[in-house]
Every structure is written in structure tokens, then in C-alpha cells.
Design a protein around this motif. Structure first.
Motif, PDB file in Angstrom:
ATOM      1  N   SER A   1       5.582  10.698   0.518  1.00 17.74           N
ATOM      2  CA  SER A   1       5.169   9.403  -0.031  1.00 17.74           C
ATOM      3  C   SER A   1       5.692   8.304   0.877  1.00 17.74           C
ATOM      4  CB  SER A   1       5.732   9.198  -1.439  1.00 17.74           C
ATOM      5  OG  SER A   1       5.207  10.151  -2.322  1.00 17.74           O
TER       6      SER A   1
ATOM      7  N   ALA B   1      -3.263   7.136  -3.636  1.00 19.46           N
ATOM      8  CA  ALA B   1      -3.040   5.828  -3.014  1.00 19.46           C
ATOM      9  C   ALA B   1      -2.874   4.806  -4.126  1.00 19.46           C
ATOM     10  CB  ALA B   1      -4.204   5.444  -2.114  1.00 19.46           C
TER      11      ALA B   1
ATOM     12  N   PHE C   1       0.852  -1.175   0.000  1.00 19.61           N
ATOM     13  CA  PHE C   1       0.000   0.000   0.000  1.00 19.61           C
ATOM     14  C   PHE C   1       0.893   1.232   0.000  1.00 19.61           C
ATOM     15  CE2 PHE C   1      -2.208   3.255   2.627  1.00 19.61           C
ATOM     16  CZ  PHE C   1      -3.198   3.567   1.717  1.00 19.61           C
ATOM     17  N   GLN C   2       0.666   2.134  -0.965  1.00 16.82           N
ATOM     18  CA  GLN C   2       1.442   3.364  -1.057  1.00 16.82           C
ATOM     19  C   GLN C   2       0.492   4.552  -0.945  1.00 16.82           C
ATOM     20  OE1 GLN C   2       4.477   3.299  -4.280  1.00 16.82           O
ATOM     21  NE2 GLN C   2       3.520   1.334  -4.786  1.00 16.82           N
ATOM     22  N   ALA C   3       0.900   5.577  -0.210  1.00 13.33           N
ATOM     23  CA  ALA C   3       0.080   6.769  -0.039  1.00 13.33           C
ATOM     24  C   ALA C   3       0.955   8.010  -0.145  1.00 13.33           C
ATOM     25  CB  ALA C   3      -0.613   6.744   1.317  1.00 13.33           C
TER      26      ALA C   3
END
Length: 137
Positions: A75, A106, A26-28
Motif C-alpha cells: 500500500s 485505489a 491518492f492511495q493504491a
């Protein structure tokens, strides 16, 4: 961008697939107020997981820290290992650290667990290749 001037925003990402999941990344990315990094949790039918946060980028904008309109674009990513948990559906929940967060993006990367039939087929192919090499000698 998602702004909430009156309270702390909470977010939820839900994912379902017919096959078990092996890994979830999961990247935000936020600008200004950051996420509450301790709030990020993946839940599935058998329980819940947390993962260590990896900051991949931090860029300041709008002048020196503390001046109006200044802040950081940040990030981050979290790698959840679901191998062997037989999870085919999960939810990632998280919230902002304060009001007025700019939640920019996201990204969810999901790696399916290898199916037993595919693993057996791969082992059979490897065995046949080894036999062919042995027989040529």
C-alpha cells in the motif's frame, strides 16, 4: 483485481469538481507485481505534478520470495499539493511495473480549496468575537 497477462497495464483516474482543489491524496494497493512508482503523475489544465511516494504497508504472502505465487501486498500514497493552482479538474495516470499485476484498490481523497467568501465570513466572525471580548473588559 485487474490482471493483464499479455502486457503492462496502464491506469487513469479522472476527477472534476466545480470548485478548485487544494490537495489530492491518492492511495493504491497492489499484490504481487508492484506499480511503476516513477510513472505516477497528476496532470491538470495548467501543467503536471509528481509527488513523493509514502509506503504505508508491505506484507509478504505465498512463501519465501521467488517461489511461485509469492509476493508482497503493498500500500502506498501520494500527496499532491494543488493549492493556488486553480485546478478543478485533474487526471492521475500510472502503470504497472510488469505484466500480471494484481491492482487491488485505489482511494482518492480530494480537499477543496476554501472559497474566498467563506474565508471572509470566518474572518468577520473572528473579528466580531475579538470585539465582544474587548468590549467586556
Amino acid at each position: 483485481n485487474i490482471y493483464n497477462q499479455t502486457g503492462v497495464s496502464a491506469y487513469e483516474v479522472t476527477y472534476t469538481t466545480p470548485n478548485p482543489v487544494d490537495h489530492v491524496v491518492f492511495q493504491a494497493r497492489t499484490a504481487g507485481t508492484e506499480l511503476d512508482y516513477s510513472s505516477i503523475r497528476l496532470t491538470y489544465a495548467g501543467g503536471s505534478l509528481t509527488a513523493a511516494r509514502t509506503e504505508t504497508d508491505r506484507v509478504s504472502f505465498g512463501g519465501p520470495p521467488g517461489t511461485p505465487g509469492s509476493g508482497f501486498a503493498v500500500s502506498s500514497l501520494w500527496d499532491f499539493n494543488l493549492a493556488g493552482l486553480n485546478a478543478s479538474s485533474f487526471k492521475i495516470a500510472f502503470k504497472a511495473a510488469d505484466v500480471s499485476v494484481s491492482f487491488d484498490s485505489a482511494v482518492l481523497d480530494v480537499k477543496a480549496a476554501p472559497e474566498p467568501g467563506m474565508m471572509a465570513l470566518g474572518a468577520l466572525g473572528l473579528g466580531l468575537s475579538a470585539f465582544a471580548v474587548w468590549r467586556r473588559r
